[in-house]
Each structure stands twice: as C-alpha cells, then as structure tokens.
Design an enzyme around this catalytic site. Structure first.
Site, PDB file in Angstrom:
ATOM      1  N   CYS A  81       0.839  -1.148   0.090  1.00 54.16           N
ATOM      2  CA  CYS A  81      -0.019   0.001  -0.010  1.00 54.16           C
ATOM      3  C   CYS A  81       0.771   1.314   0.075  1.00 54.16           C
ATOM      4  CB  CYS A  81      -0.944   0.039   1.231  1.00 54.16           C
ATOM      5  SG  CYS A  81      -2.272   1.279   0.936  1.00 54.16           S
ATOM      6  N   HIS A 194      -3.847  -4.932  -0.502  1.00 49.37           N
ATOM      7  CA  HIS A 194      -3.302  -5.562   1.173  1.00 49.37           C
ATOM      8  C   HIS A 194      -3.417  -7.018   0.980  1.00 49.37           C
ATOM      9  CE1 HIS A 194      -3.092  -2.222   3.413  1.00 49.37           C
ATOM     10  NE2 HIS A 194      -4.194  -1.530   2.714  1.00 49.37           N
ATOM     11  N   GLU A 196      -2.680  -9.166   2.851  1.00 48.45           N
ATOM     12  CA  GLU A 196      -3.045  -9.878   4.300  1.00 48.45           C
ATOM     13  C   GLU A 196      -4.358  -9.705   4.399  1.00 48.45           C
ATOM     14  OE1 GLU A 196      -1.759  -6.953   3.902  1.00 48.45           O
ATOM     15  OE2 GLU A 196      -2.567  -5.405   5.374  1.00 48.45           O
ATOM     16  N   ASP A 239     -24.508  -8.722  14.303  1.00 50.10           N
ATOM     17  CA  ASP A 239     -24.800  -7.980  15.364  1.00 50.10           C
ATOM     18  C   ASP A 239     -24.537  -8.764  16.631  1.00 50.10           C
ATOM     19  OD1 ASP A 239     -25.868  -6.121  13.766  1.00 50.10           O
ATOM     20  OD2 ASP A 239     -27.708  -6.412  14.404  1.00 50.10           O
ATOM     21  N   ASP A 401     -28.310   4.900  11.270  1.00 48.88           N
ATOM     22  CA  ASP A 401     -29.469   4.386  11.826  1.00 48.88           C
ATOM     23  C   ASP A 401     -30.877   5.090  11.477  1.00 48.88           C
ATOM     24  OD1 ASP A 401     -27.894   1.887  12.718  1.00 48.88           O
ATOM     25  OD2 ASP A 401     -27.428   3.108  14.491  1.00 48.88           O
TER      26      ASP A 401
END
Ligand code: 1PR
Length: 549
Positions: A81, A194, A196, A239, A401
């Site tokens: 990166c 990336h 990884e 969640d 939300d």
C-alpha cells in the site's frame, strides 16, 4: 521458523499482516531501529494512511537511507500500500515529501467526478503480459484472482513505460483509470492491495515473496475468463451482544428489536443465532468480502481492555483474511476505574486486535450536531477526525441508523424530503430520514443527508447505511434512501437492511450506485449462503469475487 523483518513505523493494523505471515510459515522480527534494517535479510514495509506522514516518519526515524541501501544491496524487499507508494518519486497527496525514487514516476489522486473515492474493495492485479500465449506471473499473482484495495491515490499505468525498464507490472482498473496493482523487479516487490486481507490469493503472494518464488508460468485456464475491475462487494454483518445467560452471541432484530416475540419461542429472550468467531469464519469461507461486527450493547460493566469484542477480533483475525470492521461504543469513554479513554485509544485497541476499520454510530450524530452548531466548522477533536487523522479515512466507517418520517408535503419540515413510491397508510407520500442514536432508541433533529455530509467533511471514509424500517424485513433494500444518500457524498456507501433473498443484492446493484451491500438475517438463519448471493450476482452479469480454496 524462518523469519522476515517487519517495519511498523506508523500506528496501523499490523496484526493481520503478522497473522498472514505466520500462516504461510514465517516468524516476524520487528524493526525497532535503523540498525535492524541493516541486519535484515527479507524486509516488509507495510503502510496505511497519509503518504507524507508515512515518509516523514520513516525519515525522522532514520529508516529511509537503510531501506534504500537494503534495496540497492539486492536483498528482498516488499512494500504494501503506502509501502509500495514509497518506492515512487513522490505523491500528489503531499508534494513536499519525496519518496524513495526507485520508480521514476509520481502517485496521483483518483478522479472522483464519476466514482467514489477512496477506491475500496476487491479488484484485479493482472499481469500486463498476460495476453501473450505464455503467461508469466510474478509472486503468485493470478489474473483470475481478486485482491483487496483501499486507497485514494495510485500510480497511473502507462503501457510499456515501466516494462521497458525491466519491471513486471500487474494492473487494476477503477472506473476509467488503470493503475499499478503490483510491481516487481529483481529483489523488489510492491503491492497497492493488502495481501494480508486478500484471502488465499493474498497469502499466496506473501508466501511466494518470502520463499523467493518470483516467476511462475501460468496455464491458460488460469487466465481464461479474466476480467479486470472492481467486484461487487458483499458483506456479512454480525450484531453481537450478551444474551440473558451472559454469553456473547450473534443476534438479529426486526427493526432493531432482538428479542423473541412470536413463533415457537415467544419467550422474550435475546435471539441466539450462533457464535461470533465461528460464524465469521463460515462467511469468510463462503466468500464474504468483508465481515462486520457490531457490538450492539457496550459491555459497560468491564474494563475497556477486557472488552470481549477484542478477543473476538483476535481470534477471528487468525483465520479470516478479509477486512474486519468493528462498531459499537467507538467514542470518548470513561473506564470502570474512572479513567478517561479517548475514542482514538478505544479504536487503537480494536486495530491492535485485528480490526481494519472501526464504525462510529451514535457519536457521529452528536459530532454532526456540534459541527452544524459551530457553523460547519471542524473541531479536530471528534472521534471521526482523530481516528481518521491517525489511521487514514479508510479506517473510519460511519454507521447510520435512519428512520422514515412521513409528511404531506416538503414544506411541512425543514429537512430534506423525497417523494416516495411507498406512501404510508394515511396516504402521505413525502418522507425524510431521521437520524437516531443508541440503537434506534432515540431520534434527533437531523436528517440523513445532513449527517453523511458532515461526517464526510470530518474524514469518514465510508457510510454503512442501515434503515430501521427495513431491518429484518426481508423485503429488499431501501433503494430510495440509498440513491438519496449516494447523491449527497463522494465516499463509498454500503447498503444495509432488508436483504432477504439473493435477488435483493442484484436489485440494489442494478437500481442504485451503491458501492457494497450487506446482509445479516438471511445468512444467520441459514436461508441463503454468501456463495449463493455471489452466484446469483454472477448470473445477472455482475463481476464478483468467489472464494479461492
Ligand atoms: O452507537 O456507536 O455504539 O454503535 C452501535 C451500532 O450498533 C450501530 O452501528 C448500530 O447500527 C448497531 N445497533 C444498535 N442496536 C442495534 C439493534 O439491532 N438493536 N444493530 C444495532 C444494527 C443493523 C444492521 C443489520 C442490518 C441488516 N443492525 O447491522 O445487520 O440492518 O439486517 P438484515 O439484513 O437482517 O435486514 P454506537
């Protein structure tokens, strides 16, 4: 175990890179001083965030000269990166700070007039020689594989220019721009993506570099069907909260109510749909492009350093090599012993435990209120600003939300309204989207467009756009809301709430310009897998990444 030296010069999510290195059979030795660079055989320079900041930190620490000498001595070097960008002459991101100058061109910003910036998601790293009869790949890169990118600046690709200097180049295309995804010459390897975080395709690149396995000939079938470009990103969201027995479980609400209230179990207990770490791994193996954990209760009764979510991240990041986002409770906090813990420190704990992004919810709404009260002036002190400044904007998601509020006509509110195709039972056909905080329990005098514009100005890198009316409904995404938000900002948007069948994902990608789509309940209840969603999208002509076994 053989070793590789890793230079952790800015605060970043280094844990997942260490996990990936361990996974391919190497141990990490940390570079603590310029002397360590001189003693290194193989050296990896990761990098996130701001080019100027990274390069000045390296300079200040006395690392630049030893790195240059390491490269000149022909010892293996890999830049990831901003670590890749450091090889160039410089970057538009900070024209005062020079790069190492190994590659004689400059890094430029993506054009954001026709697409979201940052560029986030899974894209190609396609060898520029791969159209010839014999395909030679470097460091295990495959034209059919996809890799995880997250950046606003890149090296534009000019056909043949670097190849004529002996470089092997692999490119990706974002919108109309083709840029360098990976590059190699002699002992040098650099990836803009990336590895990884790029599943098994990324681990293969790391392993090939560490084993010194530079060139491979690919059979034609590994090239067939290749298609350069960003794939449609599908995210699985978990969640997480403690249930009534005190166990940490994945749950799922209907319009944010997570307690059982009908069917065989009308007990009022918190719905228990499984164990967070196991479910994250399952979705990774089904091909989820990212996994998001939302801590929907904040475990206030234990010290922050013992927050169970930290352990969940540590364990998940050992086996799940795609980006992990964590949300819930990212704000200035007071610990159980009374110590004040700034949001940045809370985020740092999560990053060190394996998170790649943090998601800010309620605190973003309060910060936006302060921003407008101050006449649209930034304070520099909000969670979003401090985390974005330290880790880069790609590390900060804002989770929104909103709830629909119907009105007869636009003049009935000072908020931005839209005319909806779905009037309410009283026949009102205008609505605005009201921001809520504390998991939808409290409404605020702010509409969703005000919020997303404010947080974009503060340095948020992405919006996780939920919709309380749609949550758990299985009736499809709120397309009107998504288009309205997309039109207001440049940063990427993740559509969330309402997915019930794979066709809903195709619909949201067809009818909106959303950058990603997220599902929860339909995956947790076992009704559909992420693989089925991807297969469906592929049938509908969308480019997707399939899990590489
Ligand atoms: O306010 O910074 O502590 O963050 C709290 C975070 O927790 C916010 O991101 C908020 O969205 C989330 N949250 C709080 N309460 C709930 C709840 O459900 N009671 N969950 C909650 C939000 C929404 C989505 C869900 C999609 C897709 N969950 O993440 O996964 O709606 O669901 P579906 O595909 O099944 O329809 P803070």
């Amino acid at each position: 175990m053989p070793t590789v030296h890793l230079l952790d010069y800015v605060a970043g999510n280094i844990r997942s890179l260490v996990n990936a290195i361990n996974q391919v059979g190497y141990d990490v030795e940390w570079v603590r001083s310029p002397e360590d660079v001189r003693n290194a055989d193989k050296l990896i320079l990761p990098g996130v965030g701001h080019f100027g900041h990274c390069l000045s930190q390296l300079d200040k620490g006395g690392f630049l000269e030893p790195i240059r000498r390491h490269i000149e001595a022909g010892k293996p070097f890999m830049g990831i990166c901003v670590g890749l960008q450091a090889l160039f002459q410089g970057s538009e991101e900070d024209s005062d700070v020079p790069g190492l100058g190994v590659i004689p061109t400059r890094i430029q910003k993506f054009n954001d007039s026709s697409k979201s910036v940052p560029h986030i998601g899974w894209n190609s790293a396609m060898n520029t020689g791969s159209d010839t009869a014999k395909v030679q790949s470097f460091y295990g890169l495959r034209p059919t594989s996809k890799y995880y990118y997250v950046h606003s600046y890149a090296a534009p690709y000019k056909p043949g220019a670097l190849e004529s200097e002996g470089w092997s180049v692999a490119t990706a295309t974002y919108g109309e721009e083709e840029f360098i995804g990976a590059i190699s010459r002699g002992n040098i390897f650099g990836t803009q993506f990336h590895p990884e975080k790029s599943g098994l395709a990324g681990l293969r690149a790391i392993r090939s570099f560490l084993n010194g396995d530079q060139f491979q000939s690919l059979s034609r079938d590994l090239v067939a069907g290749k298609e350069n470009g960003l794939t449609r990103r599908v995210i699985a969201c978990l969640d997480v909260r403690t249930n009534d027995a005190g166990d940490l479980v994945v749950t799922k609400g209907d319009q944010y109510d997570v307690r059982e209230k009908d069917g065989a179990d009308a007990s009022g207990h918190v719905r228990n749909l499984g164990k967070p770490v196991d479910m994250a791994k399952k979705y990774y193996e089904q091909g989820a492009d990212e996994v998001t954990f939302l801590n929907i209760t904040s475990f206030r009764n234990c010290p922050i350093a013992d927050t169970p979510m930290l352990e969940i991240l540590r364990r998940t990041s050992e086996t799940v090599f795609v980006p992990l986002t964590i949300g819930g409770g990212i704000k200035d906090t007071v610990d159980t012993d009374g110590t004040r813990v700034p949001a940045l420190d809370v985020a740092t704990m999560y990053f060190k435990s394996g998170a790649d992004k943090v998601s800010v919810g309620s605190d973003a709404v309060f910060a936006a209120e302060d921003y407008y009260n101050a006449g649209e002036r930034l304070s520099g002190e909000t969670a979003i600003e401090t985390i974005s400044n330290a880790y880069g904007k790609q590390a900060v998601v804002v989770s929104v939300d909103p709830k629909r509020v119907y009105v007869d006509k636009p003049e009935d509110t000072h908020h931005h309204t839209l005319k909806t195709k779905f009037p309410n039972s009283s026949g009102q056909s205008y609505c605005w989207y009201q921001c809520t905080v504390k998991g939808g329990r409290e409404t605020r005098d702010m509409d969703v467009r005000q919020l997303v514009r404010a947080v974009e100005a503060m340095g948020a890198g992405e919006i996780l756009l939920n919709c309380i009316d749609k949550d758990g409904s299985n009736s499809g995404f709120d397309l009107e809301l998504i288009n309205d938000v997309k039109a207001a900002i440049k940063i990427p948007v993740i559509a969330s709430s309402g997915a019930g069948v794979p066709a809903h994902f195709a619909e949201v990608f067809k009818k909106t310009t959303t950058d990603a789509a997220l599902g929860a309940g339909m995956f947790h209840r076992g009704e559909f897998t992420v693989t089925q969603v991807k297969d469906h999208l592929q049938t509908e002509g969308f480019l997707v990444r399939q899990f590489e076994a």
